[in-house]
Design a protein around this motif. Structure first.
Motif, mmCIF file in Angstrom:
data_model
loop_
_atom_site.group_PDB
_atom_site.id
_atom_site.type_symbol
_atom_site.label_atom_id
_atom_site.label_comp_id
_atom_site.label_asym_id
_atom_site.label_seq_id
_atom_site.Cartn_x
_atom_site.Cartn_y
_atom_site.Cartn_z
ATOM 1 N N UNK A 4 82.371 53.946 88.473
ATOM 2 C CA UNK A 4 83.543 53.728 87.616
ATOM 3 C C UNK A 4 84.351 52.509 88.060
ATOM 4 N N UNK A 5 84.077 52.024 89.271
ATOM 5 C CA UNK A 5 84.815 50.890 89.808
ATOM 6 C C UNK A 5 84.315 49.541 89.351
ATOM 7 N N UNK A 6 83.293 49.523 88.508
ATOM 8 C CA UNK A 6 82.792 48.265 87.944
ATOM 9 C C UNK A 6 82.524 48.460 86.459
ATOM 10 N N UNK A 7 82.484 47.345 85.747
ATOM 11 C CA UNK A 7 82.089 47.372 84.332
ATOM 12 C C UNK A 7 80.700 46.768 84.230
ATOM 13 N N UNK A 8 79.821 47.387 83.447
ATOM 14 C CA UNK A 8 78.441 46.934 83.308
ATOM 15 C C UNK A 8 78.223 46.490 81.862
ATOM 16 N N UNK A 9 78.352 45.197 81.595
ATOM 17 C CA UNK A 9 78.308 44.689 80.214
ATOM 18 C C UNK A 9 76.983 44.973 79.525
ATOM 19 N N UNK A 10 77.062 45.484 78.299
ATOM 20 C CA UNK A 10 75.857 45.751 77.523
ATOM 21 C C UNK A 10 75.417 44.499 76.757
ATOM 22 N N UNK A 38 72.110 50.329 81.614
ATOM 23 C CA UNK A 38 73.545 50.246 81.382
ATOM 24 C C UNK A 38 73.941 51.064 80.155
ATOM 25 N N UNK A 39 73.121 50.976 79.104
ATOM 26 C CA UNK A 39 73.406 51.720 77.885
ATOM 27 C C UNK A 39 73.335 53.229 78.131
ATOM 28 N N UNK A 40 72.355 53.646 78.942
ATOM 29 C CA UNK A 40 72.211 55.066 79.253
ATOM 30 C C UNK A 40 73.418 55.568 80.033
ATOM 31 N N UNK A 41 73.880 54.762 80.980
ATOM 32 C CA UNK A 41 75.066 55.161 81.749
ATOM 33 C C UNK A 41 76.292 55.249 80.844
ATOM 34 N N UNK A 42 76.456 54.272 79.966
ATOM 35 C CA UNK A 42 77.611 54.276 79.066
ATOM 36 C C UNK A 42 77.624 55.506 78.166
ATOM 37 N N UNK A 43 76.443 55.941 77.759
ATOM 38 C CA UNK A 43 76.343 57.084 76.846
ATOM 39 C C UNK A 43 76.473 58.421 77.557
ATOM 40 N N UNK A 44 76.147 58.452 78.853
ATOM 41 C CA UNK A 44 76.102 59.737 79.559
ATOM 42 C C UNK A 44 76.864 59.730 80.874
ATOM 43 N N UNK A 45 77.860 58.856 81.000
ATOM 44 C CA UNK A 45 78.527 58.711 82.294
ATOM 45 C C UNK A 45 79.121 60.018 82.808
ATOM 46 N N UNK A 68 75.183 50.499 90.994
ATOM 47 C CA UNK A 68 75.075 50.162 89.579
ATOM 48 C C UNK A 68 73.924 50.931 88.944
ATOM 49 N N UNK A 69 73.921 51.074 87.615
ATOM 50 C CA UNK A 69 72.911 51.898 86.932
ATOM 51 C C UNK A 69 71.481 51.379 87.057
ATOM 52 N N UNK A 70 71.276 50.088 87.348
ATOM 53 C CA UNK A 70 69.908 49.569 87.415
ATOM 54 C C UNK A 70 69.117 50.132 88.592
ATOM 55 N N UNK A 71 69.810 50.782 89.521
ATOM 56 C CA UNK A 71 69.105 51.406 90.639
ATOM 57 C C UNK A 71 68.233 52.570 90.151
ATOM 58 N N UNK A 72 68.595 53.150 89.005
ATOM 59 C CA UNK A 72 67.841 54.301 88.484
ATOM 60 C C UNK A 72 66.443 53.877 88.028
#
Length: 327
Positions: free
Chosen positions: A273-279, A237-244, A37-41
C-alpha cells in the motif's frame, strides 16, 4: 559484505563498462531487488518464463547501483532500479531504456530514527549518524529531506550501508537512523520512529520512483521479449488492483513476495500500500512514459548535480524512456 558504490565510483565504472561491452549472454538474466511489488508473484510462479518461452536467470541485488553495474557489464539484460541510480546512469549515457514505471514510491521508503537516539525533530539530526544505500532512491529522498529542512549535509553524518548492513548496524546501536526500504525497514521500525517518508519528500519536490529497464542492444534485438515481460508485469499490477483486499498476510501472493524479498509476510500488505503501481493506460500517458518520466529523470539528475553527486546533466533524457513495449 559488498557495499554500494559511491556516486563517483559508479560513474567511473559506468563509463568504462559502457565503452567496452559489446556482446550479450545467450540466456536472459534479470536483476531484481527486495522492494515489495506485485511482479514478485509471477516471478515466483514462473509466469515470466511461460510467457517469454525461455529460462530466466533471476539475480537478486541489494541496490540500484549494483543493478546498474551489472547492466553496464553486460551480465544482465533487464533490471529493476530506482529513479536516482537511473538518472546517474543516464547522465553517463549508459545504453539502457526504461520501459515500465514499476512503482511510484510513497511510504514504502522511510526515514526511521532509533528510539533513544535523542532525535525527535529534524534539527536533532545534526551530529547524528544516518545510514542509507548510496545512489539509491532512499539516498535521494534523504538528501531532499535535508535540503527541505535547511540542514547542511556536512553536519549530518550520512553513511553508506546496504539494507542488510543497516539492520545489523541498527541492532548494534552503531547508527542513529536510516532511510531505507523493506525488509530492513520492517525490522528497524520495531524499535524506531518514522521521521518522514518518500511520499512527504516527494511533495517537497523530490519524488522517487522505480523502473524496469533493459539494455538497448538487447531490447532492439528482442523487442518481443521486452513486450512480453511488460505484459506479465502489468497483468500482475492489474490483479493486485482488483484484489488488493484479498492480499492478506496469509494469502498465497503475499507469501510469495515475502519469500522472494526476505520480508515478514505480516508487513507486506502495508508495504504494498506504500507504493502506487501504474497500470497500462497510465504507463502510456504523458504523465509517465510519453514524457513525464523523462522529465522526472532530468529533474533528478539536476538535483544530483546540485548536490555534487553527478558531474553533468544531459539536455534531454527522452532516449532513455520508451512506451513502445507497453503499447
Amino acid at each position: 559484505m559488498a557495499r554500494t558504490l559511491s556516486f563517483h565510483s559508479l560513474i567511473t565504472a559506468l563509463a568504462l563498462a559502457a565503452a567496452t561491452v559489446s556482446a550479450q549472454a545467450a540466456d536472459l538474466t534479470v536483476a531484481y531487488q527486495t522492494g515489495i511489488d506485485p511482479s514478485k508473484v509471477p516471478q515466483a510462479s514462473g509466469a515470466y518464463e511461460k510467457a517469454i518461452g525461455e529460462k530466466i536467470d533471476w539475480r537478486r541485488f541489494n541496490s540500484g547501483s549494483e543493478v546498474v553495474t551489472a547492466l553496464a557489464s553486460g551480465n544482465v539484460q533487464i533490471g529493476n532500479l530506482g529513479s536516482s541510480p537511473l538518472a546517474a546512469a543516464a547522465s553517463r549515457k549508459l545504453p539502457i531504456v526504461a520501459f515500465i514505471v514499476s512503482a511510484q514510491i510513497n511510504s514504502s521508503e522511510q526515514l526511521v530514527v532509533r528510539n533513544g537516539s535523542g532525535i525527535s525533530k529534524p534539527e536533532d539530526l545534526v551530529g547524528k549518524t544516518i545510514a542509507t544505500p548510496f545512489v539509491s532512491t532512499s539516498h535521494y529522498s534523504l538528501l531532499g529531506a535535508l535540503k527541505h529542512w535547511g540542514l547542511d549535509t556536512s553536519k549530518v553524518k550520512v553513511v553508506n550501508l546496504q539494507p542488510l548492513e543497516i539492520a545489523a548496524a541498527w541492532k548494534r546501536g552503531d547508527i542513529d537512523g536510516a532511510f531505507v526500504w523493506s525488509p530492513a525497514l520492517g525490522e528497524i521500525r520495531k524499535t524506531g520512529t518514522v521521521l518522514t517518508d518518500a511520499a512527504q519528500v516527494g511533495q517537497w519536490g523530490a519524488p522517487t520512483f522505480e523502473v524496469w529497464v533493459a539494455r538497448k542492444d538487447y531490447a532492439e534485438k528482442h523487442p518481443d521479449v521486452i513486450a512480453k515481460f511488460a505484459r506479465v508485469t502489468l497483468d500482475a499490477y492489474a490483479d493486485y488492483a482488483a484484489h488488493r483486499n484479498e492480499w492478506t498476510a496469509d494469502s498465497a501472493p503475499v507469501k510469495d513476495i515475502a519469500r522472494l524479498t526476505g520480508s515478514n509476510a505480516a508487513d507486506v500488505p502495508e508495504l504494498l500500500a506504500g507504493s502506487a503501481f501504474p497500470q497500462a493506460q497510465v504507463q502510456t500517458s504523458p504523465a509517465l512514459l510519453q514524457g513525464g518520466t523523462a522529465k522526472a529523470i532530468a529533474d533528478t539528475a539536476a538535483f544530483l548535480k546540485e548536490q555534487g553527486k553527478v558531474e553533468s546533466v544531459l539536455p534531454d533524457y527522452s532516449d532513455f524512456v520508451s512506451a513502445k513495449y507497453v503499447q
